[in-house]
Design a protein around this motif. Structure first.
Motif, short mmCIF file in Angstrom:
data_model
loop_
_atom_site.label_atom_id
_atom_site.label_comp_id
_atom_site.label_asym_id
_atom_site.label_seq_id
_atom_site.Cartn_x
_atom_site.Cartn_y
_atom_site.Cartn_z
N MET A 8 0.83 -1.21 0.00
CA MET A 8 0.00 0.00 0.00
C MET A 8 0.86 1.25 0.00
O MET A 8 0.55 2.22 -0.69
N GLN A 9 1.95 1.25 0.72
CA GLN A 9 2.86 2.40 0.72
C GLN A 9 3.44 2.62 -0.67
O GLN A 9 3.56 3.75 -1.14
N THR A 10 3.77 1.53 -1.33
CA THR A 10 4.30 1.61 -2.70
C THR A 10 3.26 2.21 -3.64
O THR A 10 3.59 3.05 -4.49
N ILE A 11 2.01 1.81 -3.49
CA ILE A 11 0.93 2.34 -4.33
C ILE A 11 0.74 3.83 -4.06
O ILE A 11 0.60 4.63 -5.00
N LEU A 12 0.73 4.23 -2.80
CA LEU A 12 0.58 5.64 -2.46
C LEU A 12 1.74 6.47 -3.02
O LEU A 12 1.52 7.56 -3.58
N ASP A 13 2.94 5.97 -2.90
CA ASP A 13 4.12 6.66 -3.46
C ASP A 13 4.01 6.80 -4.97
O ASP A 13 4.31 7.86 -5.53
N ALA A 14 3.58 5.72 -5.63
CA ALA A 14 3.45 5.74 -7.09
C ALA A 14 2.38 6.74 -7.54
O ALA A 14 2.57 7.46 -8.53
N ALA A 15 1.28 6.80 -6.81
CA ALA A 15 0.20 7.74 -7.15
C ALA A 15 0.69 9.18 -6.99
O ALA A 15 0.41 10.04 -7.84
N LEU A 16 1.41 9.44 -5.93
CA LEU A 16 1.95 10.78 -5.70
C LEU A 16 2.94 11.16 -6.80
O LEU A 16 2.88 12.25 -7.38
N ASP A 17 3.84 10.25 -7.13
CA ASP A 17 4.82 10.51 -8.19
C ASP A 17 4.14 10.72 -9.54
O ASP A 17 4.53 11.58 -10.32
N ALA A 18 3.10 9.93 -9.82
CA ALA A 18 2.38 10.06 -11.09
C ALA A 18 1.70 11.43 -11.20
O ALA A 18 1.70 12.05 -12.27
N ALA A 19 1.12 11.88 -10.11
CA ALA A 19 0.45 13.18 -10.12
C ALA A 19 1.42 14.32 -10.42
O ALA A 19 1.07 15.30 -11.07
N PHE A 20 2.65 14.18 -9.95
CA PHE A 20 3.65 15.24 -10.13
C PHE A 20 4.60 14.95 -11.29
O PHE A 20 5.57 15.68 -11.47
N THR A 48 -8.03 2.08 -2.76
CA THR A 48 -6.72 1.43 -2.69
C THR A 48 -6.11 1.10 -4.05
O THR A 48 -4.95 0.72 -4.11
N ALA A 49 -6.85 1.28 -5.13
CA ALA A 49 -6.33 0.96 -6.46
C ALA A 49 -5.45 2.11 -6.95
O ALA A 49 -5.76 3.29 -6.75
N LEU A 50 -4.35 1.75 -7.58
CA LEU A 50 -3.39 2.75 -8.06
C LEU A 50 -4.05 3.76 -8.98
O LEU A 50 -3.85 4.97 -8.81
N ASP A 51 -4.84 3.33 -9.95
CA ASP A 51 -5.44 4.27 -10.88
C ASP A 51 -6.41 5.22 -10.19
O ASP A 51 -6.44 6.42 -10.49
N GLU A 52 -7.15 4.73 -9.22
CA GLU A 52 -8.07 5.59 -8.48
C GLU A 52 -7.31 6.60 -7.62
O GLU A 52 -7.67 7.78 -7.57
N LEU A 53 -6.27 6.15 -6.95
CA LEU A 53 -5.47 7.05 -6.12
C LEU A 53 -4.74 8.08 -6.96
O LEU A 53 -4.61 9.24 -6.56
N THR A 54 -4.27 7.68 -8.13
CA THR A 54 -3.62 8.62 -9.03
C THR A 54 -4.61 9.71 -9.46
O THR A 54 -4.26 10.89 -9.49
N SER A 55 -5.84 9.32 -9.75
CA SER A 55 -6.87 10.29 -10.12
C SER A 55 -7.16 11.24 -8.97
O SER A 55 -7.31 12.45 -9.17
N VAL A 56 -7.24 10.71 -7.76
CA VAL A 56 -7.45 11.55 -6.57
C VAL A 56 -6.32 12.56 -6.45
O VAL A 56 -6.56 13.76 -6.23
N ALA A 57 -5.09 12.11 -6.61
CA ALA A 57 -3.93 13.00 -6.48
C ALA A 57 -3.92 14.06 -7.58
O ALA A 57 -3.64 15.24 -7.30
N ARG A 58 -4.23 13.67 -8.79
CA ARG A 58 -4.24 14.65 -9.89
C ARG A 58 -5.33 15.69 -9.71
O ARG A 58 -5.11 16.88 -9.96
N ARG A 59 -6.52 15.26 -9.26
CA ARG A 59 -7.60 16.22 -9.00
C ARG A 59 -7.21 17.17 -7.87
O ARG A 59 -7.47 18.38 -7.94
N ALA A 60 -6.59 16.64 -6.84
CA ALA A 60 -6.16 17.47 -5.72
C ALA A 60 -5.11 18.49 -6.16
O ALA A 60 -5.12 19.64 -5.70
#
Length: 70
Positions: A8-20, A48-60
């Motif tokens: 889960m930490q890896t997914i969160l890190d990947a979503a954050l990196d993808a957004a930026f 918890t899904a990478l694509d969903e978290l990436t979308s959350v990060a990009r919207r934020a």
């Protein structure tokens, strides 16, 4: 001990990196910190899904930029 570890930490890190990924130098520390907090909130709510978290990060990030510009 961290609330989110391992996969889960890896997914969160990947979503954050993808957004930026398109932001120069990966973004500033304060912006990344705010978006990371948004990601943690989403994960705690069950997203918890990478694509969903990436979308959350990009919207934020878009919301953050719009607030800064306004």
């Amino acid at each position: 001990m961290n609330e989110f570890e391992g996969r889960m930490q890896t997914i969160l890190d990947a979503a954050l990196d993808a957004a930026f990924s398109h932001v120069r130098h990966g973004g500033d520390h304060e912006s990344r910190k705010l978006i990371a907090a948004t990601l943690l909130e989403a994960a705690r709510s069950g997203t918890t899904a990478l694509d969903e978290l990436t979308s959350v990060a990009r919207r934020a990030l878009i919301d953050l930029r719009n607030r800064s510009a306004g």
